[in-house]
Design a protein around this motif. Structure first.
Motif, PDB file in Angstrom:
ATOM      1  N   PHE A   1       2.991   0.541   7.695  1.00 24.55           N
ATOM      2  CA  PHE A   1       3.313   1.433   8.808  1.00 24.55           C
ATOM      3  C   PHE A   1       4.708   2.076   8.406  1.00 24.55           C
ATOM      4  N   ALA A   2       4.611   2.656   7.193  1.00 25.52           N
ATOM      5  CA  ALA A   2       5.909   3.527   6.817  1.00 25.52           C
ATOM      6  C   ALA A   2       6.948   2.647   6.222  1.00 25.52           C
ATOM      7  N   ILE A   3       6.466   1.522   5.415  1.00 27.39           N
ATOM      8  CA  ILE A   3       7.672   0.851   4.867  1.00 27.39           C
ATOM      9  C   ILE A   3       7.667   0.975   3.340  1.00 27.39           C
ATOM     10  N   SER A   4       8.364   1.442   2.892  1.00 33.18           N
ATOM     11  CA  SER A   4       8.400   1.630   1.281  1.00 33.18           C
ATOM     12  C   SER A   4       7.961   0.645   0.489  1.00 33.18           C
ATOM     13  N   PRO A   5       7.178   0.741  -0.525  1.00 32.60           N
ATOM     14  CA  PRO A   5       6.724  -0.492  -1.479  1.00 32.60           C
ATOM     15  C   PRO A   5       7.951  -1.278  -1.697  1.00 32.60           C
ATOM     16  N   SER A   6       9.003  -0.676  -2.369  1.00 35.12           N
ATOM     17  CA  SER A   6      10.265  -1.000  -2.653  1.00 35.12           C
ATOM     18  C   SER A   6      10.093  -2.573  -3.296  1.00 35.12           C
ATOM     19  N   TYR A   7       9.470  -2.644  -4.316  1.00 30.56           N
ATOM     20  CA  TYR A   7       9.276  -3.583  -5.112  1.00 30.56           C
ATOM     21  C   TYR A   7       8.963  -5.073  -4.617  1.00 30.56           C
ATOM     22  N   GLY A   8       8.511  -4.868  -3.244  1.00 29.83           N
ATOM     23  CA  GLY A   8       7.953  -6.150  -2.445  1.00 29.83           C
ATOM     24  C   GLY A   8       8.837  -6.480  -1.304  1.00 29.83           C
TER      25      GLY A   8
ATOM     26  N   TYR B   1       0.755  -1.214   0.004  1.00 31.18           N
ATOM     27  CA  TYR B   1       0.108  -0.103  -0.005  1.00 31.18           C
ATOM     28  C   TYR B   1       1.002   1.187   0.062  1.00 31.18           C
ATOM     29  N   SER B   2       0.514   2.350  -0.560  1.00 30.27           N
ATOM     30  CA  SER B   2       1.205   3.625  -0.759  1.00 30.27           C
ATOM     31  C   SER B   2       0.505   4.407   0.514  1.00 30.27           C
ATOM     32  N   HIS B   3       1.231   4.490   1.349  1.00 33.60           N
ATOM     33  CA  HIS B   3       0.920   5.290   2.449  1.00 33.60           C
ATOM     34  C   HIS B   3       2.011   6.337   2.674  1.00 33.60           C
ATOM     35  N   TYR B   4       1.929   7.721   3.133  1.00 32.28           N
ATOM     36  CA  TYR B   4       2.824   8.369   3.290  1.00 32.28           C
ATOM     37  C   TYR B   4       3.539   8.148   4.673  1.00 32.28           C
ATOM     38  N   ARG B   5       5.122   8.440   4.579  1.00 37.27           N
ATOM     39  CA  ARG B   5       5.960   8.006   5.378  1.00 37.27           C
ATOM     40  C   ARG B   5       6.522   9.097   6.095  1.00 37.27           C
ATOM     41  N   PRO B   6       6.028   9.412   7.325  1.00 31.77           N
ATOM     42  CA  PRO B   6       6.331  10.466   7.861  1.00 31.77           C
ATOM     43  C   PRO B   6       8.162  10.556   8.249  1.00 31.77           C
ATOM     44  N   VAL B   7       8.503  11.706   7.965  1.00 29.87           N
ATOM     45  CA  VAL B   7       9.902  11.861   7.719  1.00 29.87           C
ATOM     46  C   VAL B   7      10.591  11.311   9.160  1.00 29.87           C
ATOM     47  N   LEU B   8      10.229  11.386  10.449  1.00 29.31           N
ATOM     48  CA  LEU B   8      11.004  10.843  11.439  1.00 29.31           C
ATOM     49  C   LEU B   8      11.208   9.515  11.258  1.00 29.31           C
TER      50      LEU B   8
END
Lengths: 493, 425
Positions: free
Chosen positions: B251-258, B62-69
């Motif tokens: 929870f803020a983990i990049s999709p990163s191709y899986g 899922y594409s969720h926003y990743r807070p900078v912290l």
């Protein structure tokens, strides 16, 4: 004398739950640009929960302070030498972190069209190719999530290979010096374990191996260099013995950092192996993951690799091939830990072929230097030449009532993370030390000085070592209490 | 250093290797590159992907926003470059954060014990099945076809080699929810567990209490899987389950191709000693202060070898830390508001479209493409710099004319209007 550390103020910190107050927040969402939906109306009241009781409520500055304070209670490679044997705690280059966060890579969705995934697929393909060359193998899969997962993948391929011939066989041979994951993996894959005793050199005893092998043996799981840091000098003969009975040789490549550029498992007869990208190929351990377990195979095992496999189509574009009838099936959703794959490839690109070999040789030099310096003080486990790590026994110190675990705790006072304690089990009270190639001589000398100083303390004042650490923020932790009355979550008092 | 070792050349360090094992040529790899060249290489590869496209793909990622912290904390060398916290005195930071992680996972899932993480959601499923088999002494698994298809494939891989049986049961064609009659027909006295997902692969919220009652009636355990962790903030947690496993990528983990992602496993206290992987427990240090350490390690491979609960060793500590920071940033109110935004956006996106199922949904739903093929719809969207939903024919031949669409807080109204327009046209 302790030269690396001095005492320092350390911040106390509560748990997030204990510092929460109602209504505090560290976020701001954008204003909703569509009509708000009533949850009970859309989902049914029975499907909507009340609040998440006792969940954290803190501000942004409290969050960053909280985790920054916790971080100061940790030790990492960035702070100093991390000589854990078998763990290859080398420097984690930051360029690896930077490239893994490039938007077009970090935000690539595994189901986006292949036509819009050519760059990520190319990265996977290039790393597979580089690892084939480094391992001397015919094909590599990057799907497994970690070393143990790679072992599982490899042993399942062995099983499928034998099943294709009509008999899965029943037994996997495991030397008594093996990592615990080896027997655990073989058991998970449905095999019985037969242990092989090591010889007086800490190596696999070819005679014992020949006596253990019969038609029911599917594979030998061997670690090379083995867990005492010694190259199995009979490895080619061991592979030949296994092959003569139709068996397969699985190599645990946890210690591949000793071989890159100087010897290749595929060349000395290994059929299938894994290598931990978070060890040899510098991706960070992160306090226990994420890792990635690349698995290499010789061509006869290639049909059994986890699906899907990368293929270049007629137009020269990459595509995923799911039509792999003999595949063991996928071992993980999607294509592997791609973010780790990016980091490992960055490491290989930075070094090149010559640089990788130089790194290996430096790792050997550092380990052999430590061995020479410490040999007068600690008993080397086996006289055979060391590769990338050296293993001592605590026999001299244990005679004075101080064991490897105590020495390890005293090292903390000297500013070092301990070595690997009490492994491998075939060594009495093992001290397993792996410096890696990235440690500067100055740091290694401080480390050796510390161990020499501790050996003197054991003669003069053993209590000092037995009660260590004294200078760390947290003195010795009661692990027995934790296991007797497990408290594994916070509860509101 | 060489002279200390009594050597004249670096080559002597490996001169003892038997000749037939040595590589007597340089590795056939390009010469080493500078940092700038490496960065350039990966930027070029990144440009070959769907960079800058809006996406309506979910299906487990899922594409969720990743807070900078999240990255600020996870990039700190003390976390990034540390090892598994076996030496508790030097790893209280990692151990404390994992204890908080385990607590938050319990709070979110309604379970009593959570481990320190699994590789990902897909591998957590067979681990849950193996745990259920250990507890019940049975070797038959019943799994819903609405569990993520790739998770079921991974389960199949493990099952083939472990020699256990799997039966699959279907979904109700009207609601997209579990076909409970078919489930009951497949459970038997050999069944170790029933595995269901909620929200399921079609985005539909499942009837967990009913599934639990059926499983328990036959002495089997209920395993509940989740792929969209943000839903836990709003949906009634699966308290009736015996084991909950899921994926924390949201929870803020990049999709990163899986990957890398982080899986989790949570359960009831009575099953704590059967849980695989690492567990952090509270204890005291020699001064009597609260401290944490890895505990119950007699379950694990480095102690138990072939009798261990699993071969799992490395897990996903840094990813779990990132998720913990994410949960701290959003907190109690923020997480619920985030979930409500997802719910609202997905319902906005679905308005006027022909939904295949009428069961309640969170942020994903299945749409029929009408007279068009999913591929034609997606091609039209790609021209507008939009990656459309997942065509379902690949996994469900009976849904070959359908796509799975997902909206999150990052979906913009104008882009959703384009998707609706393309599907309605």
């Amino acid at each position: 004398m302790i030269r690396k550390t001095r005492s320092n103020i350390s911040q106390n910190e509560q748990l997030l739950f204990e510092m929460s107050s109602p209504g505090k927040r560290g976020y701001q969402l954008p204003e909703l640009d569509v009509p708000a939906v009533d949850a009970a109306g859309a989902l049914g009241g029975e499907n909507v929960r009340d609040e998440v009781t006792d969940f954290p409520e803190v501000s942004e500055v409290e969050t960053i302070r909280h985790f920054s304070r916790l971080s100061t209670w940790n030790y990492g490679i960035d702070l100093g030498m991390f000589p854990l044997g078998s763990c290859t705690m080398k420097y984690n280059p930051r360029i690896n972190e930077a490239v893994a966060r490039i938007d077009g890579l970090a935000w690539a969705h595994p189901y986006q069209p292949e036509s819009l995934s050519q760059g990520v697929m190319e990265i996977v393909a290039v790393l597979e190719g580089a690892l084939c060359e480094i391992f001397g193998m015919d094909a590599v899969t990057l799907q497994p999530a970690a070393g143990a997962h790679g072992e599982f993948t490899g042993i399942m391929m062995v099983r499928s290979y034998f099943e294709a011939q009509g008999n899965a066989r029943k037994v996997v041979l495991v030397p008594d010096s093996a990592h615990g994951t080896n027997p655990a993996t073989a058991a998970m894959a449905g095999y019985q374990i037969r242990n092989i005793q090591s010889n007086s050199q800490g190596m696999v005893d070819v005679g014992a191996l020949e006596a253990s092998i019969d038609d029911s043996v599917a594979a030998l799981m061997i670690t090379n260099p083995n867990t005492v840091g010694v190259f199995e000098e009979n490895i080619a003969q061991i592979c030949a013995v296994m092959h003569s009975k139709g068996g397969q040789v699985y190599m645990d490549g946890a210690n591949m950092n000793a071989l890159v550029g100087i010897a290749r498992p595929g060349d000395f007869g290994v059929d299938v192996m894994h290598s931990n990208l978070h060890k040899t190929f510098s991706t960070p351990h992160g306090g226990g993951g994420p890792g990635a377990g690349a698995v290499g195979v010789r061509s006869h095992l290639e049909p059994f690799l986890p699906a899907p496999r990368l293929r270049k189509n007629a137009e020269g574009a990459w595509s995923w091939d799911y039509d792999r009838p003999q595949s063991i099936g996928p071992v993980k959703a999607f294509y592997g830990n791609f973010g780790v794959i990016v980091r490992a490839l960055a490491y290989i690109l930075a070094h090149g072929g010559v640089g990788l070999k130089n790194a290996t040789v430096d790792a050997l030099l550092n380990a052999n230097y430590i061995r020479k310096i410490l040999e007068p003080y600690y008993e080397i486990a086996y006289p055979a030449p060391s590769m990338h790590e050296c293993v001592f026994s605590d026999s001299r110190q244990a005679a004075k009532g101080v064991k490897t675990g105590d020495i390890a705790k005293r090292l903390i006072d000297y500013g070092f993370h301990p070595y690997t304690v009490s492994f491998p089990m075939i060594v009495h009270g093992a001290l397993m030390i792996e410096p890696t190639e990235t440690e500067p001589k100055h740091e290694i000398d401080l480390f050796c000085d510390a161990l020499i100083s501790i050996s003197q303390e054991i003669d003069e004042n053993p209590e000092l070592v037995l009660k260590a650490p004294h200078l760390s923020r947290t003195p010795r932790v009661d692990e027995v209490l934790a296991a007797r009355k497990p408290v594994v979550r916070w509860k509101k008092p | 250093m060489l002279s200390v070792c009594g050597l004249d050349s670096l080559e002597q360090l490996y001169a003892h290797l038997p000749e037939e094992t040595k590589l007597n040529r340089p590795l056939a790899l390009d010469p080493g590159k500078s940092e700038y060249e490496i960065y350039d290489y990966f930027k070029a590869r990144a440009a070959e992907n769907a960079d800058g496209y809006a996406s309506f793909l979910g299906a487990g990622v899922y594409s969720h926003y990743r807070p900078v912290l999240c990255d600020v904390i996870a990039s700190r060398g003390e976390f990034l470059t540390s090892y598994t916290p076996y030496q508790a005195e030097m790893a209280q930071g990692t151990l404390t954060s994992i204890f908080e992680f385990q607590t938050m996972i319990c709070q979110l899932t309604g379970m009593e014990v959570a481990n320190a993480s699994m590789y990902d959601g897909s591998t957590a499923v067979p681990e849950a099945a193996m745990m259920a088999m250990r507890i019940t002494g049975r070797e038959h698994i019943v799994v819903a076809s609405s569990v993520h298809p790739e998770y079921r494939q991974v389960l199949g891989t493990y099952a083939r080699n472990g020699r256990w049986d799997i039966d699959t049961f279907g979904y109700d064609a009207q609601s997209g929810r579990l076909n409970l009659a078919e489930l009951e027909a497949k459970i038997g006295e050999r069944t170790a567990c029933v595995i269901v997902q909620s929200p399921n692969f079609f985005g539909v919220v499942e009837q967990i209490p009913a599934a639990a009652a059926l499983a328990h009636k036959h002495g089997a355990l209920l395993v509940v899987v989740f792929t969209e962790a943000v839903s836990l903030a709003l949906l009634e947690p699966p308290r009736e389950a015996d084991i909950v496993v899921g994926e924390l990528q949201s929870f803020a983990i990049s999709p990163s191709y899986g990957g890398p992602f982080a899986g989790v496993m949570a359960t009831k206290e009575k099953f704590m000693r059967q849980i695989p992987g690492r567990l952090v427990g509270e204890t005291k240090d020699a001064n009597g202060n609260r401290a944490f350490c890895l505990t119950l390690s007699t379950r694990e491979q480095h102690i138990r070898r072939e009798k261990a609960t699993s071969n799992i060793c490395t897990n996903q500590a840094l990813i779990a830390l990132t998720a913990t920071v994410f949960l701290s940033v959003y907190g109690k109110e923020g997480l619920r508001e985030l979930a409500l935004q997802n719910l609202s956006k997905a319902h906005y996106l679905s308005a006027g479209l022909k939904r295949k199922f009428d069961g309640p949904f969170f942020n994903e739903f299945v749409v029929e493409c009408g007279g068009k093929t999913p591929e034609a719809v997606n091609s039209a969207l790609l021209e507008k710099q939009i990656v459309g939903g997942l065509p379902l024919g690949r996994f469900y031949p009976e849904l070959a004319d359908c796509v799975l669409l997902c909206a999150t807080e990052m979906s913009k109204r104008a882009e959703m209007d384009l998707v609706r327009g393309t599907l309605e046209a």
